[in-house]
Write a protein that holds these residues in place. Structure first.
Motif, short mmCIF file in Angstrom:
data_model
loop_
_atom_site.label_atom_id
_atom_site.label_comp_id
_atom_site.label_asym_id
_atom_site.label_seq_id
_atom_site.Cartn_x
_atom_site.Cartn_y
_atom_site.Cartn_z
N MET A 1 59.40 53.30 44.62
CA MET A 1 58.76 54.02 43.53
C MET A 1 58.12 53.00 42.59
O MET A 1 58.75 52.04 42.17
CB MET A 1 59.81 54.86 42.80
N THR A 2 56.87 53.23 42.25
CA THR A 2 56.14 52.32 41.37
C THR A 2 56.50 52.58 39.90
O THR A 2 57.06 53.63 39.56
CB THR A 2 54.62 52.48 41.53
N THR A 3 56.11 51.66 39.05
CA THR A 3 56.31 51.85 37.61
C THR A 3 55.57 53.09 37.13
O THR A 3 56.09 53.86 36.31
CB THR A 3 55.84 50.60 36.84
N ASP A 4 54.36 53.30 37.62
CA ASP A 4 53.60 54.50 37.24
C ASP A 4 54.35 55.77 37.63
O ASP A 4 54.38 56.73 36.86
CB ASP A 4 52.21 54.50 37.88
N ASP A 5 54.94 55.77 38.82
CA ASP A 5 55.72 56.93 39.26
C ASP A 5 56.93 57.16 38.36
O ASP A 5 57.23 58.29 37.98
CB ASP A 5 56.20 56.75 40.71
N VAL A 6 57.61 56.08 38.02
CA VAL A 6 58.80 56.18 37.15
C VAL A 6 58.39 56.72 35.78
O VAL A 6 59.04 57.61 35.23
CB VAL A 6 59.51 54.82 37.03
N LEU A 7 57.31 56.17 35.22
CA LEU A 7 56.86 56.61 33.90
C LEU A 7 56.39 58.07 33.93
O LEU A 7 56.66 58.83 32.99
CB LEU A 7 55.74 55.71 33.37
N ALA A 8 55.71 58.47 34.98
CA ALA A 8 55.26 59.87 35.10
C ALA A 8 56.45 60.81 35.19
O ALA A 8 56.49 61.85 34.51
CB ALA A 8 54.34 60.03 36.31
N TRP A 10 59.56 60.21 34.16
CA TRP A 10 60.28 60.18 32.88
C TRP A 10 59.56 61.01 31.83
O TRP A 10 60.16 61.77 31.09
CB TRP A 10 60.46 58.75 32.41
N THR A 11 58.23 60.87 31.75
CA THR A 11 57.45 61.63 30.78
C THR A 11 57.61 63.13 31.03
O THR A 11 57.81 63.90 30.09
CB THR A 11 55.96 61.22 30.84
N ALA A 12 57.53 63.54 32.27
CA ALA A 12 57.69 64.96 32.61
C ALA A 12 59.08 65.45 32.24
O ALA A 12 59.24 66.53 31.65
CB ALA A 12 57.41 65.18 34.09
N GLU A 13 60.09 64.68 32.57
CA GLU A 13 61.47 65.08 32.27
C GLU A 13 61.71 65.16 30.76
O GLU A 13 62.29 66.12 30.25
CB GLU A 13 62.44 64.07 32.89
N LEU A 14 61.24 64.16 30.04
CA LEU A 14 61.48 64.10 28.60
C LEU A 14 60.71 65.17 27.85
O LEU A 14 61.26 65.83 26.96
CB LEU A 14 61.14 62.71 28.07
N THR A 15 59.44 65.36 28.20
CA THR A 15 58.67 66.39 27.49
C THR A 15 59.24 67.78 27.75
O THR A 15 59.27 68.61 26.84
CB THR A 15 57.17 66.35 27.86
N ALA A 16 59.75 68.02 28.95
CA ALA A 16 60.39 69.31 29.24
C ALA A 16 61.67 69.47 28.41
O ALA A 16 61.90 70.52 27.80
CB ALA A 16 60.70 69.44 30.73
N ALA A 17 62.49 68.42 28.37
CA ALA A 17 63.74 68.47 27.62
C ALA A 17 63.50 68.62 26.12
O ALA A 17 64.32 69.24 25.42
CB ALA A 17 64.57 67.21 27.90
#
Length: 89
Positions: A1-8, A10-17
């Motif tokens: 998994m690339t850094t971009d994948d991890v950041l995407a 994480w962003t999706a998880e956090l904004t949903a939470a």
């Protein structure tokens, strides 16, 4: 998994939470560039502080992508002015 994948992910998880509206889009490069400018122009700990304050200010203005861009621009300009030799690559 690339850094971009991890950041995407994480962003999706956090904004949903955090209860962001469905379809919320973040210009990640604006935030990361702002953090870089604050870290290099002011001090490393200024990066999270600056991004938080910019996000808060953008929210007070209405929270649109334009509000984020405008507040980030102000903060980046101030940070770079403190140390012009540290400008972005």
């Amino acid at each position: 998994m690339t850094t971009d994948d991890v950041l995407a992910a994480w962003t999706a998880e956090l904004t949903a939470a955090l209860g962001f509206p469905e379809g919320f889009e973040l210009d990640r490069d604006v935030v990361l560039d702002l953090a870089r400018d604050a870290a290099h122009g002011v001090a490393r700990p200024a990066a999270p502080l600056t991004t938080f304050l910019v996000g808060y200010a953008a929210g007070l203005r209405g929270g649109t992508a334009d509000d984020v861009a405008a507040t980030a621009s102000v903060a980046s300009r101030l940070a770079v002015a403190r140390n012009p030799e540290s400008t972005a690559q």
